[in-house]
Design an enzyme around this catalytic site. Sequence first.
Site, PDB file in Angstrom:
ATOM      1  N   GLU A  42      43.425  75.364  78.542  1.00 21.02           N
ATOM      2  CA  GLU A  42      44.832  75.494  78.165  1.00 21.02           C
ATOM      3  C   GLU A  42      44.977  76.153  76.787  1.00 21.02           C
ATOM      4  O   GLU A  42      44.255  75.814  75.843  1.00 21.02           O
ATOM      5  CB  GLU A  42      45.465  74.103  78.150  1.00 21.02           C
ATOM      6  CG  GLU A  42      46.923  74.063  77.769  1.00 21.02           C
ATOM      7  CD  GLU A  42      47.473  72.650  77.734  1.00 21.02           C
ATOM      8  OE1 GLU A  42      48.698  72.489  77.593  1.00 21.02           O
ATOM      9  OE2 GLU A  42      46.676  71.687  77.846  1.00 21.02           O
ATOM     10  N   LYS A 115      53.887  75.591  82.360  1.00 24.89           N
ATOM     11  CA  LYS A 115      53.671  74.142  82.362  1.00 24.89           C
ATOM     12  C   LYS A 115      55.019  73.420  82.430  1.00 24.89           C
ATOM     13  O   LYS A 115      55.936  73.715  81.671  1.00 24.89           O
ATOM     14  CB  LYS A 115      52.911  73.751  81.096  1.00 24.89           C
ATOM     15  CG  LYS A 115      52.493  72.299  80.999  1.00 24.89           C
ATOM     16  CD  LYS A 115      51.666  72.079  79.730  1.00 24.89           C
ATOM     17  CE  LYS A 115      51.178  70.663  79.584  1.00 24.89           C
ATOM     18  NZ  LYS A 115      50.365  70.472  78.357  1.00 24.89           N
ATOM     19  N   CYS A 152      47.203  70.927  82.602  1.00 21.94           N
ATOM     20  CA  CYS A 152      46.989  69.649  81.940  1.00 21.94           C
ATOM     21  C   CYS A 152      47.968  68.550  82.348  1.00 21.94           C
ATOM     22  O   CYS A 152      47.814  67.944  83.398  1.00 21.94           O
ATOM     23  CB  CYS A 152      46.980  69.846  80.425  1.00 21.94           C
ATOM     24  SG  CYS A 152      46.148  68.496  79.524  1.00 21.94           S
ATOM     25  N   LYS A 191      38.467  57.917  77.195  1.00 24.56           N
ATOM     26  CA  LYS A 191      39.281  58.993  77.773  1.00 24.56           C
ATOM     27  C   LYS A 191      38.590  59.625  78.984  1.00 24.56           C
ATOM     28  O   LYS A 191      39.260  59.987  79.964  1.00 24.56           O
ATOM     29  CB  LYS A 191      39.566  60.054  76.708  1.00 24.56           C
ATOM     30  CG  LYS A 191      40.541  61.140  77.156  1.00 24.56           C
ATOM     31  CD  LYS A 191      41.922  60.577  77.449  1.00 24.56           C
ATOM     32  CE  LYS A 191      42.937  61.659  77.775  1.00 24.56           C
ATOM     33  NZ  LYS A 191      43.343  62.432  76.592  1.00 24.56           N
ATOM     34  N   SER A 310      30.110  54.287  52.608  1.00 26.46           N
ATOM     35  CA  SER A 310      29.550  55.538  52.084  1.00 26.46           C
ATOM     36  C   SER A 310      28.192  55.817  52.702  1.00 26.46           C
ATOM     37  O   SER A 310      27.826  56.980  52.923  1.00 26.46           O
ATOM     38  CB  SER A 310      29.455  55.489  50.558  1.00 26.46           C
ATOM     39  OG  SER A 310      28.626  54.430  50.108  1.00 26.46           O
TER      40      SER A 310
END
Length: 566
Positions: A42, A115, A152, A191, A310
């Site tokens: 995309e 889209k 998408c 995801k 750190s």
Amino acid sequence: MLRITIAQLNFTVGDIEGNVARMVAAAQQAAREEADLVVFSELSLCGYYPGDMLEESAFQQRIAAGLAALQQASAALPQLHWVVGAPTPAQGPGKKLHNSLLVLQGGQVRLQYAKQLLPTYNIFDERRHFEPGPDVAKVLRVGTAQVGLLVCEDGWNDHGGDYVINPFERLRDAAPDLVISINASPSHVGKREQRHQMFGGSSRRHGLPILYVNQAGGHDQLVYDGGSFAAEPDAGIVFEAPRFAEDVRTLRFDGGRFWAAQGERPAAVPAQGIPPMDFYRQQIVLGLRDYARRCGFTQVVVGSSGGIDSALTLALAVQALGADNVVGITMPSRYSSSGSVDDSVALCRNLGVQLFTHPIAELVAGYAQQFEASFGTPLQGLPLENLQARIRGTVLMEYSNAFGHLLLTTGNKSEISVGYCTLYGDTNGGLGLLGDLYKTEVFALSRHVNEHAGRALIPQAIIDKEPSAELAPSQRDVDSLPPYPVLDEVLKLLIEGDRLSAAEHAAAQKFVAQLQADDAGRALVHRVRMMVARNEYKRRQAPPIVRVRARAFGSGRQMPIAARYV
């Protein structure tokens, strides 16, 4: 039979000419492999997401020139169909652009699809710039196959819960043999499984094979993990491209199934992806590497306190850029323990990183002396503590300015949430690697880094050390904050809520419910909520962070500063 080349590439936002060059090279490879289609992600022409660059006329002109260059290149490969993503002009009222998919072939635009579903939530803001496309399905015959096309978000509403229209249903009614979805899907923990569940379910429900093509690479706070895949109605996910890397490869589509280029079935795809800590490590490493490269930095500097934050930042920076491109600076004060300095030395020795020492005691004393002389009162308490952090931040920025290194800030999500940080001090920097990791996750990822390396890169003494800012005598984080295992569960529910995975959400809900069984627990939760609210002004001024969770600070959580929170 179709031969389809998946071009999972690492595009740069705004680099139209460079993106065109990458696409042409991938198309040439596809042509050598006798592919019928090459599929890009995309907005591949301009990179995802260009934001308000889309409103600049010069940028729109460069997009038009880039699209013309792609058409010209397609004329030189007349048998190949190019599936590309690009902004295109919109006609009529509303926004002036569409987020479009175009199919180029032989120098011509064979198909254009706008889209329809424009995400405007969390990190997405597409409705700000684009007009939704019409509620129509687009199918193109390529050889003997009917190929349906989506962009998408158009494929993410097949359950019908987020938008009124469902483009997938309309496309199903057009009876394609195959659906190709081009995507710019940013990554966070979990995801991959969401994508597989959503598109695998749509493939099964509609009886349609689906090819899902994603991009790879880091852009500001977002990281795109690639992981393009193919789904079949009866077999589920049958192919997956590598994650966190570019990949150009050709699949065969024949008889309603996907095959490897040589005719064999693709390797089996595991249901579960990489473990969360390995995911965090790879996501942050790619995010830093691309952020530095795109911003013109080759080296980074980190303030090395001898603490866990750190230490982990230095270790991840070494993985991303190499030890020769990472510098640590330890800045002891009168309150720094000898162990902290020794631990910094041991850490940097393990990592192969150059460590400089820049004491700040005399600088702090000079500021305190002049403060009292000017204002007639001694500098003490919180102002003195913050002064030390700000002097350290100044030293680090001096080094960054003098030698051209990118300064990495080291704050974690727990501390950033409640404002346990100093503006213009330890918040200084150009990028934060740990800003979307809770403190308990920082410890877990540090242990993982050692396990992955097969040795203790981060000394065990640092991992075992009780957290302390070391800005006052015998100071401990727990003197100002709830214990991190408690704080983090409360923060997960307050900040991420139902964006947590089902298991994590249930665990956090249960924990907080038990915590609030008495007055003390209810007071603690309220106190944390108010700390989060009151420190929004700090987060607005903090550097961007690499996003690894479903809801991160930055564009993914937009809250007012001057508001009444209860």
